[in-house]
Write a protein that holds these residues in place. Structure first.
Motif, mmCIF file in Angstrom:
data_model
loop_
_atom_site.group_PDB
_atom_site.id
_atom_site.type_symbol
_atom_site.label_atom_id
_atom_site.label_comp_id
_atom_site.label_asym_id
_atom_site.label_seq_id
_atom_site.Cartn_x
_atom_site.Cartn_y
_atom_site.Cartn_z
ATOM 1 N N PHE A 223 0.793 -1.222 0.000
ATOM 2 C CA PHE A 223 0.000 0.000 0.000
ATOM 3 C C PHE A 223 0.828 1.277 0.000
ATOM 4 N N ILE A 224 2.037 1.204 0.493
ATOM 5 C CA ILE A 224 2.887 2.393 0.538
ATOM 6 C C ILE A 224 3.104 2.979 -0.858
ATOM 7 N N HIS A 225 2.920 2.146 -1.886
ATOM 8 C CA HIS A 225 3.119 2.584 -3.268
ATOM 9 C C HIS A 225 1.847 3.148 -3.904
ATOM 10 N N TYR A 226 0.702 3.037 -3.202
ATOM 11 C CA TYR A 226 -0.576 3.420 -3.801
ATOM 12 C C TYR A 226 -1.376 4.276 -2.814
ATOM 13 N N PRO A 227 -1.391 5.604 -2.994
ATOM 14 C CA PRO A 227 -2.116 6.487 -2.059
ATOM 15 C C PRO A 227 -3.586 6.122 -1.895
ATOM 16 N N SER A 228 -4.250 5.715 -2.983
ATOM 17 C CA SER A 228 -5.673 5.387 -2.859
ATOM 18 C C SER A 228 -5.883 4.176 -1.956
ATOM 19 N N LEU A 229 -4.964 3.218 -1.999
ATOM 20 C CA LEU A 229 -5.063 2.044 -1.138
ATOM 21 C C LEU A 229 -4.838 2.402 0.325
ATOM 22 N N GLN A 230 -4.004 3.394 0.574
ATOM 23 C CA GLN A 230 -3.781 3.825 1.947
ATOM 24 C C GLN A 230 -5.070 4.384 2.554
ATOM 25 N N VAL A 231 -5.846 5.094 1.733
ATOM 26 C CA VAL A 231 -7.131 5.623 2.214
ATOM 27 C C VAL A 231 -8.098 4.473 2.475
ATOM 28 N N TRP A 232 -8.141 3.507 1.549
ATOM 29 C CA TRP A 232 -9.011 2.353 1.743
ATOM 30 C C TRP A 232 -8.610 1.569 2.991
ATOM 31 N N GLN A 233 -7.312 1.487 3.259
ATOM 32 C CA GLN A 233 -6.867 0.754 4.433
ATOM 33 C C GLN A 233 -7.320 1.446 5.715
ATOM 34 N N LYS A 234 -7.249 2.770 5.746
ATOM 35 C CA LYS A 234 -7.738 3.496 6.916
ATOM 36 C C LYS A 234 -9.220 3.223 7.134
ATOM 37 N N ALA A 235 -9.981 3.219 6.051
ATOM 38 C CA ALA A 235 -11.409 2.940 6.153
ATOM 39 C C ALA A 235 -11.660 1.512 6.615
ATOM 40 N N LYS A 236 -10.851 0.578 6.110
ATOM 41 C CA LYS A 236 -11.020 -0.835 6.484
ATOM 42 C C LYS A 236 -10.680 -1.055 7.960
ATOM 43 N N LYS A 237 -9.663 -0.361 8.450
ATOM 44 C CA LYS A 237 -9.328 -0.478 9.872
ATOM 45 C C LYS A 237 -10.482 0.027 10.740
ATOM 46 N N ALA A 238 -11.091 1.121 10.325
ATOM 47 C CA ALA A 238 -12.251 1.619 11.058
ATOM 48 C C ALA A 238 -13.393 0.619 10.997
ATOM 49 N N SER A 239 -13.567 0.013 9.832
ATOM 50 C CA SER A 239 -14.608 -0.998 9.667
ATOM 51 C C SER A 239 -14.384 -2.173 10.620
ATOM 52 N N TYR A 240 -13.137 -2.678 10.692
ATOM 53 C CA TYR A 240 -12.817 -3.760 11.628
ATOM 54 C C TYR A 240 -13.191 -3.369 13.046
ATOM 55 N N CYS A 241 -12.830 -2.148 13.415
ATOM 56 C CA CYS A 241 -13.076 -1.673 14.780
ATOM 57 C C CYS A 241 -14.572 -1.647 15.086
ATOM 58 N N PHE A 242 -15.371 -1.098 14.174
ATOM 59 C CA PHE A 242 -16.805 -0.990 14.411
ATOM 60 C C PHE A 242 -17.470 -2.368 14.463
ATOM 61 N N ILE A 243 -17.022 -3.279 13.615
ATOM 62 C CA ILE A 243 -17.560 -4.647 13.659
ATOM 63 C C ILE A 243 -17.172 -5.332 14.968
ATOM 64 N N ASN A 244 -15.927 -5.113 15.402
ATOM 65 C CA ASN A 244 -15.462 -5.719 16.658
ATOM 66 C C ASN A 244 -16.249 -5.243 17.868
ATOM 67 N N CYS A 245 -16.863 -4.080 17.764
ATOM 68 C CA CYS A 245 -17.685 -3.579 18.874
ATOM 69 C C CYS A 245 -18.838 -4.529 19.189
ATOM 70 N N PHE A 246 -19.176 -5.396 18.226
ATOM 71 C CA PHE A 246 -20.296 -6.318 18.406
ATOM 72 C C PHE A 246 -19.833 -7.719 18.787
ATOM 73 N N ARG A 247 -18.510 -7.902 18.871
ATOM 74 C CA ARG A 247 -17.961 -9.198 19.286
ATOM 75 C C ARG A 247 -17.799 -9.217 20.802
ATOM 76 N N PRO A 248 -18.407 -10.193 21.489
ATOM 77 C CA PRO A 248 -18.302 -10.240 22.954
ATOM 78 C C PRO A 248 -16.868 -10.322 23.460
ATOM 79 N N ASP A 249 -15.961 -10.910 22.663
ATOM 80 C CA ASP A 249 -14.580 -11.045 23.115
ATOM 81 C C ASP A 249 -13.745 -9.790 22.862
#
Length: 338
Positions: free
Chosen positions: A246-272
């Motif tokens: 991703f370091i070579h592709y700025p657009s992918l870096q933005v998508w990665q930030k969004a995906k990390k946020a997505s993981y976090c929000f989904i994890n809010c619903f995981r009991p563990d």
């Protein structure tokens, strides 16, 4: 009788470990192909059962079949060994408990010769009882993708199938370094997607077709079918992808930030996991114009209800986690009583 055909157009790479019940079916599906200019590299990854003998017996009958015996090193290590042995113009990755449709190689070869770097065919899931089910659907399953970055984005955010199997790749997309880095980083889950992203940096033109070329054997009780990615593993893999791709592709870096946020929000619903320290880091992304649409694009909407109201969202996720645990406990008690 051995086949003396020395033309090698397609190298079929088969990692082998503890699949003696299914290996011959896999080999036979290649032998029965109407396309004949192939080699099959059977990589015995230190299998403790009868797989080495089955592989050697097949190689003794057909000169197109080669066997590599090595110490156990895992799936990525076995695929690396296969690539180092392969001599074909194109590569196909075939898992040893799966098998090809009779015309798979012809279908894929005719398409990739039109100038594609990768041609991916359709697949079906086959259960141990023989029942055939469709695989999960993806947003993009038919048509062309033009451009490296478009392919990488679609692969990363899950718009296309992540699997290596069921496809033909140009051989020059792969070298041992593609696999060496994943081995060093101890990538053990999601390895197909990681490999596709690394090799994808050389991809310019891709075709997806819906013709069924691959039978994926699905065992619900297997370790891999029930494996889950831990939070720490996910973060380590994301850092690896950033450093390597991703370091070579700025657009992918933005998508990665969004995906990390997505993981976090989904994890809010995981009991563990629940509401973690990461929540305060990623919650402001919701109000970022550049990230908001991408977060909604990569996150099931049920996890984003009330997301614009922080404390209502926290309450909603707490109710979800609590209800999940109550229902799970009730089901466990019912099984005990039965």
């Amino acid at each position: 009788m051995k086949d003396s055909n020395n033309n090698i157009i397609i190298s079929i790479l088969v990692p082998i470990y503890k699949v003696e019940e299914y290996l011959q079916r896999c080999i036979d599906s290649v032998l029965s192909q109407d396309f004949k200019d192939w080699e099959m590299v059977l990589v015995d990854d230190g299998s403790p059962d009868k797989c080495p003998q089955i592989a050697d017996k097949a190689a003794a009958k057909d000169v197109r079949i080669h066997v590599v015996h090595k110490e156990n090193g895992g799936l990525i290590s076995a695929r690396r060994a296969g690539v180092l042995q392969a001599k074909g113009k194109y590569y196909m990755f075939l898992d040893s408990d799966d098998w090809l449709a009779p015309n798979a190689l012809t279908l894929l070869y005719n398409e990739i010769e039109r100038g594609f770097d990768l041609v991916k065919g359709g697949a079906q899931r086959v259960l141990p009882n023989g029942q055939v089910l469709p695989l999960e659907h993806y947003e993009f399953e038919k048509g062309e993708i033009n451009g490296t970055e478009d392919f990488l984005v679609k692969m990363y955010i899950g718009k296309v199938p992540p699997y290596l199997w069921g496809a033909l790749y140009k051989a020059e997309l792969f070298d041992e370094q593609v696999f060496n880095e994943s081995i060093r980083q101890r990538i053990s889950l999601g390895e197909d997607k990681v490999t596709n992203l690394i090799a994808g940096m050389k991809i310019r033109k891709v075709l997806y077709i819906q013709d069924i070329v691959y039978n994926y054997f699905y065992n619900p009780s297997s370790i891999m079918s029930s494996a889950k990615v831990s939070d720490s593993y996910g973060k380590r893999m994301e850092q690896f992808l950033y450093d390597r791709v991703f370091i070579h592709y700025p657009s992918l870096q933005v998508w990665q930030k969004a995906k990390k946020a997505s993981y976090c929000f989904i994890n809010c619903f995981r009991p563990d996991v629940g509401i973690s320290n990461d929540f305060e880091l990623y919650y402001p992304y919701i109000n970022d114009i550049q990230l908001r649409d991408k977060i909604f694009n990569t996150t099931p909407h049920k996890y984003l209800r009330f997301i614009d109201h922080k404390y209502l969202f926290k309450l909603y996720s707490w109710i979800y986690r609590t209800a999940y645990m109550i229902i799970k406990g009730s089901n466990n008690n019912r099984r005990i009583l039965e």
